[in-house]
Design a protein around this motif. Structure first.
Motif, PDB file in Angstrom:
ATOM      1  N   GLN A  40      24.827  22.645 -17.082  1.00 15.37           N
ATOM      2  CA  GLN A  40      25.387  21.328 -16.788  1.00 15.37           C
ATOM      3  C   GLN A  40      24.961  20.292 -17.827  1.00 15.37           C
ATOM      4  N   VAL A  41      23.693  20.349 -18.210  1.00 15.02           N
ATOM      5  CA  VAL A  41      23.197  19.411 -19.235  1.00 15.02           C
ATOM      6  C   VAL A  41      23.927  19.638 -20.553  1.00 15.02           C
ATOM      7  N   MET A 226      24.595  10.444 -24.835  1.00 10.46           N
ATOM      8  CA  MET A 226      25.020  11.266 -23.702  1.00 10.46           C
ATOM      9  C   MET A 226      23.801  11.858 -23.004  1.00 10.46           C
ATOM     10  N   GLY A 227      22.809  12.279 -23.793  1.00 11.43           N
ATOM     11  CA  GLY A 227      21.585  12.803 -23.196  1.00 11.43           C
ATOM     12  C   GLY A 227      20.807  11.730 -22.465  1.00 11.43           C
ATOM     13  N   LYS A 228      20.753  10.531 -23.045  1.00 10.49           N
ATOM     14  CA  LYS A 228      20.021   9.432 -22.421  1.00 10.49           C
ATOM     15  C   LYS A 228      20.641   9.061 -21.071  1.00 10.49           C
ATOM     16  N   SER A 232      18.673   9.662 -17.485  1.00 12.46           N
ATOM     17  CA  SER A 232      18.335   8.508 -16.650  1.00 12.46           C
ATOM     18  C   SER A 232      18.939   8.607 -15.260  1.00 12.46           C
ATOM     19  N   GLY A 233      20.033   9.363 -15.137  1.00 18.68           N
ATOM     20  CA  GLY A 233      20.660   9.504 -13.830  1.00 18.68           C
ATOM     21  C   GLY A 233      20.157  10.684 -13.030  1.00 18.68           C
ATOM     22  N   SER A 234      19.704  11.725 -13.717  1.00 19.17           N
ATOM     23  CA  SER A 234      19.273  12.943 -13.028  1.00 19.17           C
ATOM     24  C   SER A 234      17.766  13.144 -13.041  1.00 19.17           C
ATOM     25  N   PHE A 235      17.061  12.391 -13.905  1.00 19.12           N
ATOM     26  CA  PHE A 235      15.616  12.531 -14.095  1.00 19.12           C
ATOM     27  C   PHE A 235      15.239  13.924 -14.614  1.00 19.12           C
ATOM     28  N   ARG A 236      16.204  14.602 -15.242  1.00 18.84           N
ATOM     29  CA  ARG A 236      15.950  15.900 -15.868  1.00 18.84           C
ATOM     30  C   ARG A 236      15.644  15.672 -17.358  1.00 18.84           C
TER      31      ARG A 236
END
Length: 272
Positions: A40-41, A226-228, A232-236
């Motif tokens: 997903q990431v 996109m990674g940031k 920030s939304g998933s804390f992954r």
């Protein structure tokens, strides 16, 4: 006497490091395809690859053209032109890339809009043209212009060093044959200088791939942005930035190997 280690030719070294990197890359690819979180990431972050490639290619091409122009100014007969080129190079090289990015985006862009609207004031009053707003200027293009300006100063020095590496005797011989300045540059100087110019120029190209990540501070949807957003939304954070690093390494190492192969072929070409 046996040759010293630091004098050995690089062709004697086997690329074990590349084999290790390929093995690590394959293992990470397996993890990405088998782990739902990493999958997903990756699907999210990879959407920024197109923007990163576009920003890098456009900014580098513009920086190369501008850098070549500045280098030619620096080699001009006029001392005024030479001083202008030196002034530009020294000023731009002394500004951190991130600061230059902010300056172009939030100072240069509003200044350009204000100047443009002032110039077209008569056309606006007559209804022929309309004023523009700062938000009409794309943040991505502001970032491209900033990278172009920042890298042009370094590229100008690369071109200058390459042109000055050509033996002055060959240039004088070309003059004695009656070749014009343009033909001396095209037929004598540039074909020899490109051998000196290409290696550091290719290094700057790879560096720009990495520095293109700075555009994320403006919200441009590149790989880093996109990674940031995802992290920030998933804390992954670990998974996300591991994937971001993985993608950048694929881009930079792959590009470095490709450019190195071109460099070796250029060295094998017969000299004129």
């Amino acid at each position: 006497m046996a040759p010293q280690p630091f004098l050995r030719h690089e062709k004697d070294d086997r690329p074990w490091w590349l084999g290790v990197l390929i093995l690590i890359g394959i293992l990470l690819a397996v993890v990405i395809t088998t782990n739902d979180i990493y999958t997903q990431v990756f699907r999210t972050v990879v959407n920024g690859v197109g923007v990163t490639v576009f920003v890098t290619l456009v900014a580098f091409m513009l920086a190369t053209v501008l850098g070549l122009g500045i280098a030619l100014l620096g080699l001009a007969d006029s001392i005024v032109l030479r001083q202008i080129a030196r002034f530009y190079i020294e000023i731009i090289r002394g500004i951190p890339m991130l600061v230059l990015l902010f300056y172009v985006a939030f100072v240069g862009a509003p200044g350009f809009v204000a100047s443009y609207n002032f110039v077209i004031t008569p056309l606006v009053k007559s209804g022929v043209a309309e004023p523009i707003l700062v938000r009409d200027l794309s943040l991505m293009w502001r970032a491209i212009i900033a990278l172009m300006i920042g890298y042009s100063s370094f590229i100008a020095e690369i071109f200058r060093a390459g042109f000055q590496s050509v033996d002055i005797g060959q240039i004088e011989a070309a003059k004695s044959l009656g070749l014009s300045r343009y033909r001396r540059f095209r037929l004598v100087v540039f074909p020899q200088a490109i051998r000196v110019i290409f290696p550091p120029l290719s290094n700057d190209f790879v560096s720009m791939v990495k520095d293109s990540s700075l555009v994320s501070v403006l919200g441009v949807a590149d790989i880093t942005q996109m990674g940031k957003v995802y992290a920030s939304g998933s804390f992954r954070f670990f998974e996300t930035y591991s994937i971001v690093t993985y993608i950048y390494l694929i881009l930079t190492i792959g590009l470095s190997l490709f450019l190195r192969r071109i460099e070796k072929k250029m060295k094998q070409m017969p000299r004129r």
